[in-house]
Scaffold this active site. Structure first.
Site, PDB file in Angstrom:
ATOM      1  N   ASP A  24       0.869  -1.161   0.000  1.00  0.00           N
ATOM      2  CA  ASP A  24       0.000   0.000   0.000  1.00  0.00           C
ATOM      3  C   ASP A  24       0.921   1.229   0.000  1.00  0.00           C
ATOM      4  OD1 ASP A  24      -2.421   1.510   0.308  1.00  0.00           O
ATOM      5  OD2 ASP A  24      -1.912   1.738   2.421  1.00  0.00           O
ATOM      6  N   ASP A  65      -1.550  -1.027   5.832  1.00  0.00           N
ATOM      7  CA  ASP A  65      -1.837  -0.535   7.185  1.00  0.00           C
ATOM      8  C   ASP A  65      -3.321  -0.467   7.482  1.00  0.00           C
ATOM      9  OD1 ASP A  65      -2.000   1.716   5.321  1.00  0.00           O
ATOM     10  OD2 ASP A  65      -2.331   2.944   7.108  1.00  0.00           O
TER      11      ASP A  65
END
Length: 234
Positions: free
Chosen positions: A19, A177
């Site tokens: 990400d 996350d």
């Protein structure tokens, strides 16, 4: 942890996918500057980094909602295009990679691991980030939130990233996350790591996401044994 995939350290994977915001890049300061320009234009008080930071990984709508909590959903959604235009002007002016990210990427590259980015940020904005960090020639694949018909938590972005690199999902590891990162990886059959250094709301429980591993800081991932075991199809 996901019971369907092995969780023991197995060395660096063939492909590592990440990400972007809250995982590779501490971009919250750019978003704070964006929101505060919008607030100032309307005679409103600024938000702080502490106000906005937990919402960054939830996307532009969530950040607009945090900056304008008194507006209804339709009014907040109407501000998203303005938010993205201003953000493109602020992009890279205040953000930087998290401490330890460059060491981690260098360790992956030295081991022959290719790495790429799968983010829900619009692809054109994600691509604009790369040159500032010197990543444009190092990132092997980039999938944005508008690249495909689906975005995370759907597994399609991860599946396409693996396909473009000529590997199976099981040969990759995804690091993110947010819960939707881990949900997407699990649906794709891809081992995952929950990045605990990123952006989370107070009520988020990374233990419940069922990632194969959880790491407190990027520097841990410069060590091969910190990675969950991915299938080696070579």
């Amino acid at each position: 942890m996901n019971p369907d995939l092995p969780a023991t350290g197995g060395g660096f994977p063939r492909v590592a996918l990440f990400d972007l915001d809250g995982t590779l890049l501490d971009s919250a300061p750019d978003f704070v500057a964006t929101a505060n320009r919008m607030l100032a234009a309307r005679g409103r008080a600024p938000v702080t980094l502490a106000d906005l930071r937990p919402h960054v990984s939830k996307g532009s709508r969530a950040m607009v909602g945090a900056a304008f909590p008194d507006l209804d959903v339709a009014a907040r959604d109407a501000l998203v295009p303005e938010f993205l235009v201003i953000y493109q002007e602020e992009l890279g002016r205040h953000s930087r990679p998290f401490d330890g990210v460059e060491a981690m990427l260098a360790a992956l590259e030295a081991a022959g691991t290719r790495w790429g980015i799968v983010t829900n940020k619009p692809e054109y904005l994600a691509r604009d980030v790369l040159p500032a960090e010197g990543w444009q020639t190092r990132c092997a694949v980039l999938i944005g939130g508008d690249t495909l018909a689906e975005r995370k938590p759907h597994p399609l972005p991860l599946q396409v990233a693996a396909e473009r690199l000529g590997v199976s999902c099981a040969e990759c590891v995804y690091v993110g996350d947010d819960e939707r990162d881990i949900v997407a990886a699990r649906a794709a059959g891809m081992p995952s790591i929950a990045a605990l250094w990123g952006y989370r709301l107070d009520g988020d429980d990374p233990e419940s996401w069922q990632a194969e591993r959880m790491c407190d800081e990027p520097g841990e991932l410069a060590t091969p044994d910190a990675w969950p075991l991915a299938v080696d199809a070579a």
